[in-house]
Design a protein around this motif. Structure first.
Motif, short mmCIF file in Angstrom:
data_model
loop_
_atom_site.label_atom_id
_atom_site.label_comp_id
_atom_site.label_asym_id
_atom_site.label_seq_id
_atom_site.Cartn_x
_atom_site.Cartn_y
_atom_site.Cartn_z
N TYR B 31 0.85 -1.18 0.00
CA TYR B 31 0.00 0.00 0.00
C TYR B 31 0.89 1.23 0.00
N TYR B 33 1.10 5.70 -0.34
CA TYR B 33 0.35 6.91 -0.03
C TYR B 33 1.19 8.15 -0.34
N SER B 48 -4.20 7.27 -1.80
CA SER B 48 -3.67 5.95 -1.47
C SER B 48 -3.75 5.06 -2.71
N GLU B 56 -8.15 5.44 -2.71
CA GLU B 56 -8.87 6.57 -2.16
C GLU B 56 -8.09 7.84 -2.46
N GLU B 97 0.03 -3.81 5.04
CA GLU B 97 -1.41 -3.93 4.95
C GLU B 97 -1.99 -2.52 4.85
N GLY B 98 -3.31 -2.43 4.88
CA GLY B 98 -3.96 -1.14 4.78
C GLY B 98 -3.74 -0.29 6.02
N PRO B 99 -4.11 0.99 5.95
CA PRO B 99 -3.80 1.93 7.03
C PRO B 99 -4.55 1.64 8.32
N HIS B 100 -5.62 0.87 8.24
CA HIS B 100 -6.39 0.63 9.46
C HIS B 100 -5.68 -0.32 10.40
N THR B 101 -4.92 -1.23 9.87
CA THR B 101 -4.30 -2.23 10.73
C THR B 101 -2.78 -2.14 10.77
N ASP B 102 -2.23 -1.35 9.91
CA ASP B 102 -0.79 -1.42 9.77
C ASP B 102 -0.16 -0.03 9.85
N THR B 103 1.06 -0.03 10.28
CA THR B 103 1.82 1.21 10.37
C THR B 103 2.21 1.69 8.99
N GLN B 104 2.03 2.96 8.76
CA GLN B 104 2.55 3.58 7.55
C GLN B 104 3.95 4.09 7.85
#
Lengths: 115, 115
Positions: B31, B33, B48, B56, B97-104
């Motif tokens: 992912y 961004y 993203s 998005e 993973e996506g931003p909800h579960t993973d650190t960017q």
């Protein structure tokens, strides 16, 4: 929709005293919450994150934060400030129904540490 | 430790010119961004990207902006005709993973100055 409010734009503490940076969030769903730090002319570094596991989260450099759903808060604390902690701190909320999506940043809190 | 890199660190351009900001995300991340931070303001989400398409985008990300993953390692942000108000620090980030579960993980940023 999601939003995050950092309640203090500036916080000033003396070296060796506790730090409290306040963050409130708004979210229609269970959020993930992060604290990032940005030192002058540097990128963003993750301090800690909450992703629905333990509500008290410990991060790097002695920082920790507690997720309080009833208060919709995720305040950042440190027992004893160090001069090197002086920086900009961002509270970030992320929510998505899929694995795509975005993170929403707070306005930031500037932490000043006095000797 | 693997990190996100961005080039150039500082780009100066004339209004109306096209610019391409480059990012090399962490190699096993899926992912990607782009965010921007106008001087003195908060960090704002732009877009993203996952599975070779935009997942998005914000209202800031209008037709002047585009993103591309031209090969297996680079992730670019193009601004077709720069405006004065595009002057900002642009941060690239990536996550497994996506931003909800993973650190960017954020890169150091590219400072864009439009004259």
């Amino acid at each position: 929709a999601q939003s995050v409010t950092q309640l203090d734009s500036h916080v000033s503490v003396s070296e060796g005293t506790p730090v409290l940076l306040r963050c409130n969030y708004s979210s229609s769903y269970s959020p993930s919450l992060f604290w990032y730090v940005q030192h002058p002319n540097k990128g963003l570094q993750l301090l800690l994150k909450y992703t629905s596991a333990a509500t008290l989260v410990k991060g790097i450099n002695g920082f920790e934060a507690e997720f309080k759903k009833s208060e919709t808060s995720f305040h950042l604390t440190k027992p004893s400030a160090h001069m090197s902690d002086a920086a900009e701190y961002f509270c970030v909320v992320s929510i998505t129904l899929t694995n795509a999506g975005k993170s929403t940043f707070g306005d930031g809190t500037t932490l000043t540490v006095k000797p | 430790e693997p990190e996100v890199t961005q080039t150039p660190s500082h780009q100066v351009t004339q209004m109306g010119q096209e610019v391409i900001l480059r990012c090399v995300p962490i190699s096993n991340h899926l992912y990607f961004y782009w965010y921007r931070q106008i001087l003195g303001q908060k960090v704002e989400f732009l877009v993203s990207f996952y599975n070779n398409e935009i997942s998005e985008k914000s209202e800031i990300f209008d037709d002047q902006f585009s993103v591309e993953r031209p090969d297996g390692s680079n992730f670019t942000l193009k601004i077709r005709s720069t405006k004065l108000e595009d002057s900002a620090m642009y941060f690239c980030a990536s996550s497994i993973e996506g931003p909800h579960t993973d650190t960017q993980y954020f890169g150091p940023g590219t400072r864009l100055t439009v004259l």
